[in-house]
Design a protein around this motif. Structure first.
Motif, PDB file in Angstrom:
ATOM      1  N   GLU A   1      54.131  69.468  64.781  1.00 34.74           N
ATOM      2  CA  GLU A   1      53.475  70.224  63.722  1.00 34.74           C
ATOM      3  C   GLU A   1      54.522  70.789  62.777  1.00 34.74           C
ATOM      4  O   GLU A   1      55.539  71.347  63.215  1.00 34.74           O
ATOM      5  CB  GLU A   1      52.641  71.370  64.312  1.00 34.74           C
ATOM      6  CG  GLU A   1      51.392  70.881  65.030  1.00 34.74           C
ATOM      7  CD  GLU A   1      50.480  72.029  65.438  1.00 34.74           C
ATOM      8  OE1 GLU A   1      50.975  73.190  65.482  1.00 34.74           O
ATOM      9  OE2 GLU A   1      49.291  71.788  65.711  1.00 34.74           O
TER      10      GLU A   1
ATOM     11  N   ALA B   1      49.809  68.100  61.307  1.00 29.99           N
ATOM     12  CA  ALA B   1      50.340  67.308  62.421  1.00 29.99           C
ATOM     13  C   ALA B   1      50.991  66.046  61.852  1.00 29.99           C
ATOM     14  O   ALA B   1      50.411  65.379  60.991  1.00 29.99           O
ATOM     15  CB  ALA B   1      49.217  66.940  63.375  1.00 29.99           C
TER      16      ALA B   1
ATOM     17  N   VAL C   1      49.440  74.488  59.038  1.00 26.62           N
ATOM     18  CA  VAL C   1      50.326  73.426  59.541  1.00 26.62           C
ATOM     19  C   VAL C   1      49.677  72.064  59.284  1.00 26.62           C
ATOM     20  O   VAL C   1      48.503  71.976  58.937  1.00 26.62           O
ATOM     21  CB  VAL C   1      50.613  73.576  61.052  1.00 26.62           C
ATOM     22  CG1 VAL C   1      51.329  74.882  61.349  1.00 26.62           C
ATOM     23  CG2 VAL C   1      49.320  73.445  61.860  1.00 26.62           C
TER      24      VAL C   1
ATOM     25  N   GLU D   1      43.931  72.582  60.799  1.00 23.48           N
ATOM     26  CA  GLU D   1      45.325  72.597  60.329  1.00 23.48           C
ATOM     27  C   GLU D   1      45.473  73.524  59.118  1.00 23.48           C
ATOM     28  O   GLU D   1      46.440  74.283  59.022  1.00 23.48           O
ATOM     29  CB  GLU D   1      45.784  71.172  59.970  1.00 23.48           C
ATOM     30  CG  GLU D   1      46.110  70.269  61.156  1.00 23.48           C
ATOM     31  CD  GLU D   1      44.870  69.715  61.822  1.00 23.48           C
ATOM     32  OE1 GLU D   1      44.979  69.206  62.942  1.00 23.48           O
ATOM     33  OE2 GLU D   1      43.775  69.793  61.197  1.00 23.48           O
TER      34      GLU D   1
END
Length: 423
Positions: A408, A397, A395, A390
């Motif tokens: 996301e 989640a 990003v 990530e």
């Protein structure tokens, strides 16, 4: 040996304290509607305040006060109740001179009495009370009673009994006092020592005696209602009229008394009739005290109020099966995997909290499954998952823990996007 909590006190732990907070918030909100403002007075006061304000013939003063000398040799007492201190503050700070009259106040805080601990009764207990000072309108008597009843009903209590009485004005009380002396004097030696001492000082207090309450003379004692003069009778009729207009049920009980000389006119108690609540059913007591401000050195100012124990209130709620457990949910829980993700979660957590979200993260370096379990225990609405992948992608989640749906969001604009998602 481990140090233990003092007898007659209690720890209110997480999981239980939320109930207390809801009760306090409910009381404060009702006071706001009725235009009562909070006042906070010291935990300890000069002992003389309670000798005057509670009365030197009462069990509280004679047997239950925590009194000590400070290093200056002054006698101080942990407050056993709230009214005396509020009235002292009203007089000392000349609140009677303000533009807004009557002065309507409430207090909420710990009180201290050295009495035998039992269910719902502690040596340190929390008392909520209100005082309305500056009006002789019987409508404010009805308002004070109405506020107490509304609080109990707002907290889910249904099995309540309101008992009211009139103590009359000073003329009526003097006539009743003389009648009580004449009634008890021939057989006063059959009563306890406290009652014998009270005969001349304050015979009304004999009617409050717990030891001799079954004595036959108690049942035949003269009723104050028989000695009300016309003004007192009309005052009491007005209070009853207003309560009926408010659709507040009540019972008149001529044995209900307030034993000090400055108490007059309206007296009332609210009792629990819940099965299993206990032998002592009183939840709340109140009344009018038109001479107390003068006793504290202020001008002759009428007043009325009530006080209740939060512990007794909770016991009544338990007896009726009222559950006030609040929703203990949080908005989100950050599930971080790896040292870099944990470092980033510290900043993200702070940003979420600054934006108004209730948020938490893992502090024990647990594995992902254990972190999700922690989120579940806290009642989190969303889990925010950050790991090495990530962070590389920029990003995070976000999983809706109720629906299982996952999206996301970009880390650079995370708080704004999360705000939109969680609406």
């Amino acid at each position: 040996m481990a140090i233990q909590i003092p007898r007659g006190t209690q720890d209110i732990l997480p999981g239980e304290v939320e109930k207390w907070q809801l009760i306090e918030e409910t009381a404060k909100e009702i006071c706001r509607k009725y235009q009562y403002q909070e006042i906070r007075t010291p935990i300890f006061e000069q002992t003389e305040l309670f000798l005057r304000g509670v009365g030197d013939t009462t069990d509280i003063v004679q047997k239950e006060m925590y009194t000590f000398e400070d290093r200056g040799g002054r006698s101080l007492t942990l407050r056993p109740e709230g009214t005396a201190a509020v009235v002292r503050s009203f007089a000392e700070n000349k609140m009677y001179g303000g533009a807004n009259q009557p002065v309507k106040l409430y207090y909420l805080g710990p009180m201290f009495r050295y009495e035998r601990p039992q269910a719902g009764r502690y040596r340190q207990f929390v008392q909520f009370g209100i005082e309305a000072l500056g009006s002789m309108d019987p409508a404010i008597d009805a308002e004070v009673i109405s506020l107490a009843m509304e609080l109990y009903k707002a907290l889910g209590l249904k099995k309540l009994r309101l008992v009211i009485n009139s103590l009359g004005d000073s003329e009526s009380r003097t006539a009743h006092r003389n009648a009580l002396i004449n009634h008890f004097q021939p057989r006063i030696d059959e009563f306890c020592g406290d009652c014998q001492n009270r005969l001349e000082k304050n015979p009304l207090r004999i009617l409050d005696c717990k030891k001799d309450h079954n004595h036959e003379l108690m049942k035949t004692a003269p009723s104050i209602l028989e000695y009300l003069n016309e003004d007192s009778r009309l005052y009491f009729e007005k209070v009853k009229q207003y309560l009926s207009a408010m659709e507040i049920d009540y019972v008149v009980d001529s044995t209900l008394v307030r034993g000090l000389d400055y108490y007059n006119h309206t007296a009332f108690e609210i009792m629990s009739e819940a099965e299993g609540f206990g032998a002592i059913t009183t939840l709340c007591g109140g009344g009018r005290y038109n001479g107390l401000v003068r006793e504290m050195g202020g001008p002759d100012t009428p007043g009325i109020g009530f006080a209740l124990s939060v512990e007794r209130l909770i016991s009544a709620m338990d007896a009726e099966g009222v559950d006030l457990q609040s929703e203990k949910k949080i908005d989100c829980f950050i599930v971080a995997l790896g040292e870099e993700a944990r470092d980033h979660s510290v900043i993200l957590l702070q940003n979420l909290r600054h934006a108004g979200f209730s948020a938490e993260r893992d502090y024990l370096e647990r594995k992902i499954k254990a972190q999700f379990k922690a989120a579940e225990r806290l009642g989190a609405n969303f889990a925010i998952i950050i790991g090495e992948d990530e962070l590389k992608s920029g990003v995070a989640a976000v999983k809706n823990l109720e629906t299982g749906e996952q999206k996301e969001l970009t880390l650079n604009n995370f708080v704004k996007e999360f705000s939109m998602l969680s609406q």
